[in-house]
Design a protein around this motif. Structure first.
Motif, PDB file in Angstrom:
ATOM      1  N   GLY A  27       0.724  -1.189   0.067  1.00  0.00           N
ATOM      2  CA  GLY A  27      -0.087  -0.148  -0.115  1.00  0.00           C
ATOM      3  C   GLY A  27       0.807   1.174  -0.151  1.00  0.00           C
ATOM      4  N   ALA A  28       1.979   1.464  -0.185  1.00  0.00           N
ATOM      5  CA  ALA A  28       3.035   2.521  -0.031  1.00  0.00           C
ATOM      6  C   ALA A  28       2.401   3.458  -1.008  1.00  0.00           C
ATOM      7  CB  ALA A  28       4.409   2.087  -0.201  1.00  0.00           C
ATOM      8  N   GLU A  29       2.275   3.241  -2.170  1.00  0.00           N
ATOM      9  CA  GLU A  29       1.756   3.872  -3.346  1.00  0.00           C
ATOM     10  C   GLU A  29       0.785   4.902  -2.906  1.00  0.00           C
ATOM     11  OE1 GLU A  29       0.703   3.889  -7.977  1.00  0.00           O
ATOM     12  OE2 GLU A  29       1.421   1.912  -6.945  1.00  0.00           O
ATOM     13  N   TYR A  30      -0.375   3.950  -2.179  1.00  0.00           N
ATOM     14  CA  TYR A  30      -1.611   4.696  -1.787  1.00  0.00           C
ATOM     15  C   TYR A  30      -1.381   5.574  -0.398  1.00  0.00           C
ATOM     16  CZ  TYR A  30      -2.428   1.361  -5.506  1.00  0.00           C
ATOM     17  OH  TYR A  30      -2.550   0.780  -6.724  1.00  0.00           O
ATOM     18  N   ILE A  31      -0.867   5.090   0.395  1.00  0.00           N
ATOM     19  CA  ILE A  31      -1.218   5.434   1.904  1.00  0.00           C
ATOM     20  C   ILE A  31       0.120   6.475   2.450  1.00  0.00           C
ATOM     21  CG2 ILE A  31      -2.513   3.521   2.583  1.00  0.00           C
ATOM     22  CD1 ILE A  31      -0.277   2.302   4.125  1.00  0.00           C
ATOM     23  N   GLY A  32       1.181   6.166   1.464  1.00  0.00           N
ATOM     24  CA  GLY A  32       2.335   6.875   1.719  1.00  0.00           C
ATOM     25  C   GLY A  32       3.344   6.646   3.200  1.00  0.00           C
ATOM     26  N   THR A  33       4.040   7.505   3.539  1.00  0.00           N
ATOM     27  CA  THR A  33       4.994   7.293   4.771  1.00  0.00           C
ATOM     28  C   THR A  33       4.262   7.221   6.066  1.00  0.00           C
ATOM     29  OG1 THR A  33       7.118   8.145   3.733  1.00  0.00           O
ATOM     30  CG2 THR A  33       6.887   7.976   6.232  1.00  0.00           C
ATOM     31  N   VAL A  34       2.925   8.507   5.990  1.00  0.00           N
ATOM     32  CA  VAL A  34       1.956   8.409   7.237  1.00  0.00           C
ATOM     33  C   VAL A  34       1.285   7.380   7.485  1.00  0.00           C
ATOM     34  CG1 VAL A  34       0.335   9.928   8.307  1.00  0.00           C
ATOM     35  CG2 VAL A  34       2.477  11.056   7.092  1.00  0.00           C
ATOM     36  N   GLY A  35       0.874   6.656   6.405  1.00  0.00           N
ATOM     37  CA  GLY A  35       0.029   5.640   6.379  1.00  0.00           C
ATOM     38  C   GLY A  35       0.831   4.340   6.849  1.00  0.00           C
ATOM     39  N   ILE A  36       1.941   4.444   6.598  1.00  0.00           N
ATOM     40  CA  ILE A  36       2.665   2.934   6.996  1.00  0.00           C
ATOM     41  C   ILE A  36       3.002   3.090   8.505  1.00  0.00           C
ATOM     42  CG2 ILE A  36       4.739   1.787   6.910  1.00  0.00           C
ATOM     43  CD1 ILE A  36       4.771   2.531   3.847  1.00  0.00           C
ATOM     44  N   ALA A  37       3.511   4.268   8.769  1.00  0.00           N
ATOM     45  CA  ALA A  37       3.627   4.718  10.316  1.00  0.00           C
ATOM     46  C   ALA A  37       2.506   4.343  11.110  1.00  0.00           C
ATOM     47  CB  ALA A  37       4.062   6.013  10.610  1.00  0.00           C
ATOM     48  N   LEU A  38       1.285   4.872  10.539  1.00  0.00           N
ATOM     49  CA  LEU A  38       0.180   4.485  11.405  1.00  0.00           C
ATOM     50  C   LEU A  38      -0.157   3.155  11.567  1.00  0.00           C
ATOM     51  CD1 LEU A  38      -2.156   7.683  10.133  1.00  0.00           C
ATOM     52  CD2 LEU A  38      -0.991   7.327  12.695  1.00  0.00           C
ATOM     53  N   SER A  39       0.004   2.273  10.201  1.00  0.00           N
ATOM     54  CA  SER A  39      -0.482   0.953  10.203  1.00  0.00           C
ATOM     55  C   SER A  39       0.197   0.204  11.303  1.00  0.00           C
ATOM     56  CB  SER A  39      -0.191   0.560   8.999  1.00  0.00           C
ATOM     57  OG  SER A  39      -0.865   0.900   7.807  1.00  0.00           O
ATOM     58  N   PHE A  40       1.545   0.464  11.481  1.00  0.00           N
ATOM     59  CA  PHE A  40       2.583  -0.180  12.242  1.00  0.00           C
ATOM     60  C   PHE A  40       1.956   0.091  13.824  1.00  0.00           C
ATOM     61  CE2 PHE A  40       5.775  -1.224   9.211  1.00  0.00           C
ATOM     62  CZ  PHE A  40       6.160  -2.206   9.783  1.00  0.00           C
ATOM     63  N   GLY A  41       1.780   1.253  14.153  1.00  0.00           N
ATOM     64  CA  GLY A  41       1.305   1.876  15.370  1.00  0.00           C
ATOM     65  C   GLY A  41       0.034   1.458  16.013  1.00  0.00           C
ATOM     66  N   PHE A  42      -1.017   1.249  14.771  1.00  0.00           N
ATOM     67  CA  PHE A  42      -2.477   0.745  15.120  1.00  0.00           C
ATOM     68  C   PHE A  42      -2.400  -0.662  15.197  1.00  0.00           C
ATOM     69  CE2 PHE A  42      -4.519   4.621  12.964  1.00  0.00           C
ATOM     70  CZ  PHE A  42      -4.288   5.453  14.142  1.00  0.00           C
ATOM     71  N   VAL A  43      -1.632  -1.342  14.665  1.00  0.00           N
ATOM     72  CA  VAL A  43      -1.605  -2.830  14.710  1.00  0.00           C
ATOM     73  C   VAL A  43      -1.116  -3.206  16.122  1.00  0.00           C
ATOM     74  CG1 VAL A  43       0.370  -3.503  13.559  1.00  0.00           C
ATOM     75  CG2 VAL A  43      -1.467  -5.037  13.590  1.00  0.00           C
ATOM     76  N   LEU A  44       0.089  -2.568  16.536  1.00  0.00           N
ATOM     77  CA  LEU A  44       0.615  -2.917  17.646  1.00  0.00           C
ATOM     78  C   LEU A  44      -0.352  -2.566  18.857  1.00  0.00           C
ATOM     79  CD1 LEU A  44       2.914  -3.995  19.460  1.00  0.00           C
ATOM     80  CD2 LEU A  44       3.899  -1.662  19.200  1.00  0.00           C
ATOM     81  N   LEU A  45      -1.205  -1.380  18.738  1.00  0.00           N
ATOM     82  CA  LEU A  45      -2.043  -0.727  19.746  1.00  0.00           C
ATOM     83  C   LEU A  45      -3.136  -1.816  19.821  1.00  0.00           C
ATOM     84  CD1 LEU A  45      -3.266   1.144  21.518  1.00  0.00           C
ATOM     85  CD2 LEU A  45      -4.404   2.297  19.626  1.00  0.00           C
ATOM     86  N   ALA A  46      -3.667  -2.397  18.711  1.00  0.00           N
ATOM     87  CA  ALA A  46      -4.626  -3.455  18.760  1.00  0.00           C
ATOM     88  C   ALA A  46      -4.302  -4.902  19.439  1.00  0.00           C
ATOM     89  CB  ALA A  46      -5.305  -3.536  17.633  1.00  0.00           C
ATOM     90  N   LEU A  47      -2.993  -5.359  19.119  1.00  0.00           N
ATOM     91  CA  LEU A  47      -2.497  -6.512  19.743  1.00  0.00           C
ATOM     92  C   LEU A  47      -2.107  -6.207  20.837  1.00  0.00           C
ATOM     93  CD1 LEU A  47      -0.269  -7.612  16.668  1.00  0.00           C
ATOM     94  CD2 LEU A  47      -2.294  -8.545  17.349  1.00  0.00           C
ATOM     95  N   ALA A  48      -1.833  -5.154  21.590  1.00  0.00           N
ATOM     96  CA  ALA A  48      -1.479  -4.808  22.922  1.00  0.00           C
ATOM     97  C   ALA A  48      -2.762  -5.212  23.660  1.00  0.00           C
ATOM     98  CB  ALA A  48      -0.985  -3.376  23.169  1.00  0.00           C
ATOM     99  N   TYR A  49      -3.836  -4.545  23.270  1.00  0.00           N
ATOM    100  CA  TYR A  49      -5.019  -4.919  24.066  1.00  0.00           C
ATOM    101  C   TYR A  49      -5.434  -6.408  23.882  1.00  0.00           C
ATOM    102  CZ  TYR A  49      -5.702  -0.100  24.866  1.00  0.00           C
ATOM    103  OH  TYR A  49      -5.613   1.263  25.489  1.00  0.00           O
ATOM    104  N   ALA A  50      -5.280  -7.041  22.736  1.00  0.00           N
ATOM    105  CA  ALA A  50      -5.640  -8.612  22.563  1.00  0.00           C
ATOM    106  C   ALA A  50      -4.954  -9.476  23.371  1.00  0.00           C
ATOM    107  CB  ALA A  50      -5.811  -8.755  21.102  1.00  0.00           C
ATOM    108  N   LEU A  51      -3.386  -9.241  22.906  1.00  0.00           N
ATOM    109  CA  LEU A  51      -2.692 -10.042  23.612  1.00  0.00           C
ATOM    110  C   LEU A  51      -1.756  -9.767  24.963  1.00  0.00           C
ATOM    111  CD1 LEU A  51      -1.239 -11.324  20.150  1.00  0.00           C
ATOM    112  CD2 LEU A  51      -2.844 -12.103  21.541  1.00  0.00           C
ATOM    113  N   GLY A  52      -1.678  -8.651  25.377  1.00  0.00           N
ATOM    114  CA  GLY A  52      -0.850  -8.027  26.242  1.00  0.00           C
ATOM    115  C   GLY A  52      -1.231  -8.739  27.896  1.00  0.00           C
ATOM    116  N   PRO A  53      -2.491  -9.027  27.973  1.00  0.00           N
ATOM    117  CA  PRO A  53      -2.877  -9.831  29.252  1.00  0.00           C
ATOM    118  C   PRO A  53      -2.249 -10.974  29.320  1.00  0.00           C
ATOM    119  CG  PRO A  53      -4.829  -8.503  28.574  1.00  0.00           C
ATOM    120  CD  PRO A  53      -3.824  -8.448  27.399  1.00  0.00           C
ATOM    121  N   ILE A  54      -1.909 -11.762  28.098  1.00  0.00           N
ATOM    122  CA  ILE A  54      -1.601 -13.136  28.001  1.00  0.00           C
ATOM    123  C   ILE A  54      -0.163 -13.334  28.044  1.00  0.00           C
ATOM    124  CG2 ILE A  54      -1.641 -15.179  26.632  1.00  0.00           C
ATOM    125  CD1 ILE A  54      -3.933 -14.189  25.413  1.00  0.00           C
TER     126      ILE A  54
END
Length: 235
Positions: A27-54
């Motif tokens: 997706g780099a062509e469509y979302i650019g650097t900001v989109g990639i950065a947010l993708s990494f941040g958001f997926v880690l945020l989601a996984l922190a809530y899903a897997l953090g307690p485990i």
């Protein structure tokens, strides 16, 4: 250590690589650097809530090394985490590679979301500059993780600053090295990219680990263990 803890780290790392690196590969062509950065941040945020307690949602050998240095986990747990994280990173890259091959004309050899320096850096960052950048970027991530968590688990709002930190790290790091801060994230894509990605891989395995250790040592100074009072500040 329970099997579900190891599975949690394997699955989480797989998903982090697939969606984070996938945002760059697909997706780099469509979302650019900001989109990639947010993708990494958001997926880690989601996984922190899903897997953090485990498992604590480390998903990163540098974070695990920081936890080990801070004496929050034992050596056996750390070694198990490192093994499943690296396997998860490879598995995530493998699934992404299979998907990428279904996109006509999409090049995977040589790049594939891998990290690099010199002519593989957008700003042609030198080897020394890349090492320093990865140490500093990883320092921020591991320091934030240690500062906002208690013991191992990610609970409550702990995932929010961690996800924000990873997004900011990518905003700064993508033009420099493509942003590793995670040996498992770097290993998988490099294996499928081949060529120079593999020859430069060592830096993205070593530098994040150095940054993780430094973060843990500094964290001891800024966040003393309970029961040990810091020296008073004198004017």
């Amino acid at each position: 250590m329970q099997t579900r803890t190891a599975v949690s780290e394997f699955l989480g790392t797989l998903l982090l690589v697939f969606f984070g690196v996938g945002s760059a590969v697909l997706g780099a062509e469509y979302i650019g650097t900001v989109g990639i950065a947010l993708s990494f941040g958001f997926v880690l945020l989601a996984l922190a809530y899903a897997l953090g307690p485990i498992s604590g949602c480390h998903l990163n050998p540098a974070v695990t090394l920081g936890m080990l240095t801070a004496r929050r986990i034992g050596v056996r747990t750390a070694v198990t985490y490192w093994i499943v994280q690296l396997l998860g990173g490879i598995a995530g890259a493998a699934v992404l590679f299979l998907l990428a091959k279904q996109v006509p004309g999409l090049r995977t050899s040589g790049t594939f979301g891998s990290n690099g320096y010199g002519d593989r850096s957008d700003v042609h960052l030198s080897l020394g500059g890349a090492f320093l950048a990865e140490v500093m970027l990883t320092f921020l991530l591991v320091f934030v993780v240690l500062a906002v968590t208690h013991k191992v688990a990610v609970i409550g709002f702990d995932g929010l600053p961690i996800g924000i930190a990873l997004a900011v790290i990518h905003l700064v790091g993508i033009p420099l090295t493509g942003t590793s801060v995670n040996p498992a994230r770097s290993l998988g894509p490099a294996l499928f990219a081949g060529g120079a990605a593999l020859s430069q891989l060592w830096l993205f395995l070593v530098a994040p680990l150095v940054g993780g250790v430094i973060a843990a040592l500094v964290h001891r100074l800024t966040h003393p263990v309970p029961g040990r009072q810091p020296e008073p500040v004198r004017g």
